[in-house]
Design a protein around this motif. Structure first.
Motif, PDB file in Angstrom:
ATOM      1  N   LEU A  48      54.955  59.428  27.475  1.00 25.32           N
ATOM      2  CA  LEU A  48      53.570  59.773  27.148  1.00 25.32           C
ATOM      3  C   LEU A  48      52.832  60.016  28.447  1.00 25.32           C
ATOM      4  N   SER A  49      52.063  61.118  28.522  1.00 22.34           N
ATOM      5  CA  SER A  49      51.346  61.388  29.772  1.00 22.34           C
ATOM      6  C   SER A  49      50.103  62.233  29.518  1.00 22.34           C
ATOM      7  N   ASN A  50      49.095  62.020  30.364  1.00 21.21           N
ATOM      8  CA  ASN A  50      47.868  62.824  30.407  1.00 21.21           C
ATOM      9  C   ASN A  50      47.235  62.960  29.038  1.00 21.21           C
ATOM     10  N   MET A  51      46.890  61.818  28.421  1.00 16.79           N
ATOM     11  CA  MET A  51      46.381  61.868  27.052  1.00 16.79           C
ATOM     12  C   MET A  51      45.555  60.631  26.722  1.00 16.79           C
ATOM     13  N   SER A  52      44.776  60.734  25.629  1.00 18.82           N
ATOM     14  CA  SER A  52      44.042  59.604  25.075  1.00 18.82           C
ATOM     15  C   SER A  52      44.573  59.302  23.678  1.00 18.82           C
ATOM     16  N   ILE A  53      44.715  58.013  23.376  1.00 17.00           N
ATOM     17  CA  ILE A  53      45.230  57.579  22.081  1.00 17.00           C
ATOM     18  C   ILE A  53      44.239  56.558  21.524  1.00 17.00           C
ATOM     19  N   VAL A  54      43.624  56.876  20.369  1.00 16.11           N
ATOM     20  CA  VAL A  54      42.493  56.101  19.861  1.00 16.11           C
ATOM     21  C   VAL A  54      42.744  55.685  18.411  1.00 16.11           C
ATOM     22  N   ASN A  55      42.465  54.407  18.128  1.00 11.82           N
ATOM     23  CA  ASN A  55      42.545  53.888  16.749  1.00 11.82           C
ATOM     24  C   ASN A  55      43.918  54.102  16.119  1.00 11.82           C
ATOM     25  N   CYS A  56      44.965  53.809  16.857  1.00 10.25           N
ATOM     26  CA  CYS A  56      46.328  54.004  16.354  1.00 10.25           C
ATOM     27  C   CYS A  56      47.044  52.668  16.190  1.00 10.25           C
ATOM     28  N   ASN A  57      47.997  52.636  15.272  1.00  8.58           N
ATOM     29  CA  ASN A  57      48.724  51.412  14.962  1.00  8.58           C
ATOM     30  C   ASN A  57      50.202  51.593  15.289  1.00  8.58           C
ATOM     31  N   PHE A  58      50.694  50.755  16.210  1.00 10.96           N
ATOM     32  CA  PHE A  58      52.095  50.816  16.636  1.00 10.96           C
ATOM     33  C   PHE A  58      52.792  49.468  16.443  1.00 10.96           C
ATOM     34  N   ASN A  59      52.276  48.618  15.563  1.00 15.82           N
ATOM     35  CA  ASN A  59      52.855  47.274  15.521  1.00 15.82           C
ATOM     36  C   ASN A  59      54.289  47.287  15.008  1.00 15.82           C
ATOM     37  N   ASN A  60      55.077  46.376  15.588  1.00 19.76           N
ATOM     38  CA  ASN A  60      56.507  46.208  15.276  1.00 19.76           C
ATOM     39  C   ASN A  60      57.356  47.432  15.616  1.00 19.76           C
ATOM     40  N   THR A  61      56.842  48.330  16.460  1.00 16.98           N
ATOM     41  CA  THR A  61      57.620  49.521  16.825  1.00 16.98           C
ATOM     42  C   THR A  61      58.420  49.261  18.103  1.00 16.98           C
ATOM     43  N   ASN A  62      59.631  49.785  18.152  1.00 16.71           N
ATOM     44  CA  ASN A  62      60.502  49.650  19.319  1.00 16.71           C
ATOM     45  C   ASN A  62      60.310  50.860  20.227  1.00 16.71           C
ATOM     46  N   PHE A  63      59.570  50.641  21.336  1.00 19.51           N
ATOM     47  CA  PHE A  63      59.351  51.667  22.353  1.00 19.51           C
ATOM     48  C   PHE A  63      60.062  51.282  23.650  1.00 19.51           C
ATOM     49  N   SER A  64      61.208  50.626  23.575  1.00 20.45           N
ATOM     50  CA  SER A  64      61.868  50.163  24.793  1.00 20.45           C
ATOM     51  C   SER A  64      62.143  51.334  25.738  1.00 20.45           C
ATOM     52  N   ASN A  65      62.047  51.047  27.037  1.00 21.62           N
ATOM     53  CA  ASN A  65      62.246  52.053  28.092  1.00 21.62           C
ATOM     54  C   ASN A  65      61.213  53.183  28.040  1.00 21.62           C
ATOM     55  N   ILE A  66      60.042  52.901  27.512  1.00 26.62           N
ATOM     56  CA  ILE A  66      58.995  53.917  27.440  1.00 26.62           C
ATOM     57  C   ILE A  66      58.433  54.192  28.832  1.00 26.62           C
ATOM     58  N   ASP A  67      58.012  55.435  29.056  1.00 24.89           N
ATOM     59  CA  ASP A  67      57.362  55.849  30.305  1.00 24.89           C
ATOM     60  C   ASP A  67      55.958  56.337  29.955  1.00 24.89           C
ATOM     61  N   ILE A  68      54.947  55.615  30.445  1.00 21.97           N
ATOM     62  CA  ILE A  68      53.546  55.947  30.140  1.00 21.97           C
ATOM     63  C   ILE A  68      52.813  56.197  31.452  1.00 21.97           C
ATOM     64  N   THR A  69      52.272  57.393  31.618  1.00 21.01           N
ATOM     65  CA  THR A  69      51.557  57.753  32.844  1.00 21.01           C
ATOM     66  C   THR A  69      50.274  58.499  32.489  1.00 21.01           C
ATOM     67  N   ASP A  70      49.148  58.068  33.058  1.00 23.61           N
ATOM     68  CA  ASP A  70      47.857  58.728  32.853  1.00 23.61           C
ATOM     69  C   ASP A  70      47.481  58.762  31.376  1.00 23.61           C
ATOM     70  N   VAL A  71      47.363  57.566  30.780  1.00 18.32           N
ATOM     71  CA  VAL A  71      47.040  57.445  29.357  1.00 18.32           C
ATOM     72  C   VAL A  71      45.962  56.379  29.162  1.00 18.32           C
ATOM     73  N   ILE A  72      45.027  56.639  28.251  1.00 18.54           N
ATOM     74  CA  ILE A  72      44.065  55.639  27.806  1.00 18.54           C
ATOM     75  C   ILE A  72      44.356  55.299  26.349  1.00 18.54           C
ATOM     76  N   PHE A  73      44.585  54.014  26.076  1.00 26.53           N
ATOM     77  CA  PHE A  73      44.705  53.515  24.708  1.00 26.53           C
ATOM     78  C   PHE A  73      43.406  52.788  24.374  1.00 26.53           C
ATOM     79  N   GLU A  74      42.778  53.154  23.271  1.00 27.05           N
ATOM     80  CA  GLU A  74      41.533  52.502  22.881  1.00 27.05           C
ATOM     81  C   GLU A  74      41.599  52.109  21.406  1.00 27.05           C
ATOM     82  N   ASN A  75      41.286  50.834  21.137  1.00 24.85           N
ATOM     83  CA  ASN A  75      41.310  50.307  19.771  1.00 24.85           C
ATOM     84  C   ASN A  75      42.670  50.519  19.101  1.00 24.85           C
TER      85      ASN A  75
END
Length: 211
Positions: A48-75
């Motif tokens: 995930l890169s260069n993005m905004s993620i708002v009001n999203c639900n990721f509970n119990n999800t397997n994102f192992s080895n994820i690469d996150i760069t330049d991202v805002i997570f809100e709520n």
């Protein structure tokens, strides 16, 4: 401490997180995502890169080895998600629920957790450089055998957090609160505390203060 902010262009298109299934590689970038529900999924090695993620639900999800760069997570809700062995750089988690999130064996650089819930979160064996925890609850969180460099805890609840095998030299916890911590005397050397906390640590060490 000044940390680098996420680099996110203006006027990005809106996407749904489910769109990641239609990409050649499991990645999303240069977009804004609102109100996506992505729980109980298994999708390792996401980028995930260069993005905004708002009001999203990721509970119990397997994102192992994820690469996150330049991202805002809100709520967003990442409760009990698996982000083991992740790489997280120039990222903000704002008003997020991260209860029991597994960040074990991860690398953080220029990351801010703001007004978020990180109770029972696992950071063990991770490297944190230029990371700020602001107005965040870290009750019973686990920082076992972590490497800290320019890490700040501001107005946080760190009660019952585990800092075993993690040096707190230069770390300022003086305006955060706790009743007890798991930490060795050796790892406390150079930690910045207020006078009441010094008394707390003394009592935890079994010292009796008479005045």
């Amino acid at each position: 401490m000044k940390i680098d902010s996420p680099r996110i262009p203006n006027d990005l298109p809106t996407m749904n997180f489910q769109d990641i299934f239609y990409q050649e590689e499991p990645e999303l970038n240069m977009c804004v995502i609102y109100d996506s529900f992505f729980s109980n999924e298994v999708l390792p090695r996401v980028r995930l890169s260069n993005m905004s993620i708002v009001n999203c639900n990721f509970n119990n999800t397997n994102f192992s080895n994820i690469d996150i760069t330049d991202v805002i997570f809100e709520n967003c809700d990442f409760s009990n998600a698996n982000l083991r062995s992740s790489s997280i750089h120039r990222v903000v988690f704002k008003n997020c629920k991260l209860l029991g999130l597994d960040f074990t064996d991860s690398r953080f650089g220029n990351v801010e957790f703001d007004n978020s819930l990180l109770n029972l979160a696992a950071f063990g064996n991770s490297k944190l450089e230029k990371v700020k925890f602001q107005d965040t609850s870290l009750v019973s969180s686990d920082f076992y055998d972590c490497k800290f460099k320019n890490v700040e805890f501001r107005l946080c609840n760190i009660n019952s957090a585990n800092f075993e095998q993690t040096s707190l030299k230069g770390i300022d916890i003086s305006n955060s609160t706790f009743e007890s911590l798991t930490v060795s005397l050796e790892d406390l050397k150079g930690c910045k505390v207020n006078s009441n906390q010094a008394i707390q640590f003394a009592s935890l060490l079994g010292l009796v203060i008479t005045d």
